[in-house]
Design an enzyme around this catalytic site. Structure first.
Site, PDB file in Angstrom:
ATOM      1  CE  LYS B  87      -3.942   1.921   2.622  1.00 28.16           C
ATOM      2  NZ  LYS B  87      -4.785   1.729   3.822  1.00 28.16           N
ATOM      3  CB  SER B 162      -7.994   3.814   2.698  1.00 29.10           C
ATOM      4  OG  SER B 162      -7.117   3.167   3.621  1.00 29.10           O
ATOM      5  CB  SER B 186      -8.223   0.900   5.615  1.00 28.81           C
ATOM      6  OG  SER B 186      -8.971   2.073   5.786  1.00 28.81           O
TER       7      SER B 186
END
Lengths: 98, 517
Positions: B87, B162, B186
């Site tokens: 990420k 996210s 997330s």
């Protein structure tokens, strides 16, 4: 409905150092009023006797020996600077006005 | 050869050990897949940066050690040579880190996050950095400054957020493993809506050093994978004490993968959280949830109901604490030392004006909204009513969990109240977007571990079928329990049908899309 005016948002945006257009201020005032309205139930849920938890797990202070460790080089420190000169961060001149 | 990308990470590792294929072949197959499905108008857009050369170099190192045999081979980590995606909130030397924001466009970290150091030491080739909501603020990956990620199950739907990029990359066979961060869900919520497995570890059990901070008392790095065992293997690799993180636990790392391989759930007490079902949850989601309970009960687990009355206030508390901490953490983006700097043209330069213009141009709408909300919650006159009360709700939620874990070994709920919704549907309604995290947030407020595992498919309301996630929660430091329970459900559901991750629809390559038009 919570009272969050355009002027309130303008003040908050100033505190947060974010320039906003008139349109943004108006839109955000509406959105914040709705959000704040939905979250204000938290104050109804608790009493003075309930202790506050700032962190999920107990924290203890962390100490280390006061010795020089690995540090960034000048080049690494300035790698991402928007502007630099002579090994220093360069910022716009701000003292010759107002 | 392309089929090797459809193996689990554990199978990939085994395949390399058995000499069936090399890490170089494996990495190349993933790079080819990324090239085929990630770009273009209808591409997944899971990756913001692909680091093919670096990944191939790491793979070559692993292959060389294996080819030489002898002493070096035993030193290889079990996952050595298995590629991974990261990420783009986690900092990496040699690859840009943007946090999904224009504020950090092109920013190159001078240091690696601790989890990246561990991944590099174990020689997992890093395929690249994955898309996310800007500074991890969002539940749909539509708030990325670099365009939304698409859900591999339905390209017109969100992949969750996210960490939508990490989840979509794993679901679309672009990477077998990925790293995410979970502040309010997330990792778990994107896992749920993409049919993948995502774990939020116990707060402090994985170092956050090098994870760009959003809300420091809630953020946690964790694994994304296709199976519970794969997630457990990656979790073992990244966990452990880190002196660079003052909130890092000093505990030994338990054997998570071993817990994920336990077969028996007889006598396991599973608590159904009464407050995390019913209103606001889609019918199909609740149906799959009920089936999961029936399946676990039939296998010998004991299902009990637990009450967590303060959960009613969890969402409200979270949306006060998170923006408050975020408004403080994001104060560092001032245009002086790094990141974007914008000079206003219509006025004399002052510090305020330069900062104001920089932050206006660098931050997106959702980030500005949360900074202003946090500034409000922390401001004089409102502090006690909002931030102070939210911290008290946190105590109540911890007490609810304590009471619930006296009755049950693990707790269970749907991970997300709905299946993946269409792109754009909730973009103009922040409150509706925030509701997606209702089931995942309590774990972050209390610091406990949680996992989302696929629980089958449900109607999407438009004639299609989309993944549903089932969440297990355990007391702090008992992450092994969520792997045990999650793996049990995964195994039981796979007894009736192919695993969900293997049933994702075929993706068309851009060339095929063009030909079909």
């Amino acid at each position: 409905m919570s009272e969050i005016s355009r002027a309130d948002v303008e003040h908050l945006a100033k505190l947060a150092h974010i320039s906003m257009t008139e349109e943004e201020l108006t839109t955000m005032a509406g959105e914040l009023a709705v959000i704040v309205d939905s979250v204000k139930t938290v104050s109804e849920a608790v009493s003075a006797e309930v202790p506050a938890t700032s962190h999920p797990l107990p924290l203890t202070n962390v100490f280390r020996e006061d010795v020089v460790g690995e540090v960034f080089t000048e080049e690494q420190s300035l790698l991402n600077a928007p502007d630099a000169q002579d090994g220093r961060f360069k910022v716009p001149a701000i003292l010759d006005e107002e | 050869m392309t089929e090797m990308i459809r193996l689990t990470a554990a199978q990939m590792a085994e395949g390399m050990r058995a000499g069936e294929f090399t890490s170089t072949e494996l990495v190349q197959a993933h790079l080819d897949r990324i090239a085929a499905v990630d770009g273009g108008d209808r591409g997944i857009n899971a990756f913001l940066h692909v680091s093919g050369e670096e990944a191939l170099a790491t793979a070559a190192e692993v292959d060389k050690i294996r080819a030489a045999g002898g002493g070096g081979t035993e030193a290889l980590h079990p996952l050595a040579g298995v590629p991974i995606a990261v990420k783009d909130l986690i900092v990496t030397v040699g690859q840009p880190t943007t946090a999904g924001s224009k504020m950090l466009e092109g920013w190159m970290s001078p240091y690696d996050a601790t989890v990246i150091e561990k991944v590099r030491a174990a020689k997992l080739p890093i395929l690249g950095k994955t898309n996310l909501d800007e500074f991890a603020m969002g539940s749909s990956t539509e708030h990325s400054a670099y365009g939304a990620t698409r859900n591999p199950w339905d390209l017109d739907r969100i992949p969750g957020g996210s960490g939508g990029g990490s989840a979509a990359a794993v679901a679309a066979f672009e990477a077998p493993l990925a790293l995410g961060t979970d502040t309010g869900g997330s990792i778990r919520q994107p896992g749920a809506v993409t049919g993948t497995v995502g774990t939020k570890p116990t707060y402090g059990s994985v170092s956050r050093y090098g994870a760009i901070a959003m809300a420091s008392s809630l953020d946690q790095i964790g694994p994304v994978a296709r199976t519970t065992e794969d997630a457990a293997l990656l979790h073992e690799l990244i966990a452990g004490h880190d002196p660079k993180d003052s909130t890092s636990l000093v505990d030994e790392v338990p054997a998570f993968a071993q817990a994920a391989r336990r077969q028996d759930v007889t006598g396991l007490k599973i608590g159904v959280i009464r407050q995390l079902q019913g209103e606001g949850y889609q019918e199909g989601v609740l149906a799959r949830f009920q089936e999961s309970l029936d399946t676990l009960r039939a296998a010998g687990a004991e299902i009990v109901e637990v009450d967590c009355p303060s959960f009613e206030y969890a969402l409200g508390a979270y949306y006060l604490i998170m923006p408050s901490e975020a408004s403080s953490n994001l104060a560092r983006y001032d245009g002086v030392r790094y990141g974007r700097r914008v000079l206003p043209t219509d006025a004399p330069l002052t510090i305020e004006r330069v900062m104001g213009a920089t932050r206006a141009a660098g931050f997106g709408e959702e980030v500005k909204r949360r900074i202003v909300l946090g500034t409000y919650a922390l401001s004089a006159g409102y502090y006690d009513a909002y931030y102070g009360s939210a911290q008290k709700v946190r105590t109540l939620i911890q007490q609810d969990f304590d009471a619930a874990f006296e009755k049950a070994d693990v707790l269970i709920s749907p991970t997300s109240p709905t299946v993946a919704f269409p792109l754009g549907e909730k973009l103009d309604d922040p409150l509706a977007m925030y509701l997606n995290d209702v089931a995942t947030i309590p774990a972050n407020l209390a610091g406990i571990p949680g996992i989302s595992v696929p629980g089958g498919l449900a109607d999407d309301g438009a004639g299609g079928q989309l993944p549903v996630g089932i969440q297990f929660l355990a007391p702090a430091r008992e992450d092994a329990r969520v792997y045990h329970a999650g793996a049990a459900l995964e195994r039981l559901l796979a007894a009736d049908a192919e695993p969900l991750w293997a049933r994702a629809p075929e993706l068309q390559t851009p060339a095929a899309q063009t030909a079909g038009e």
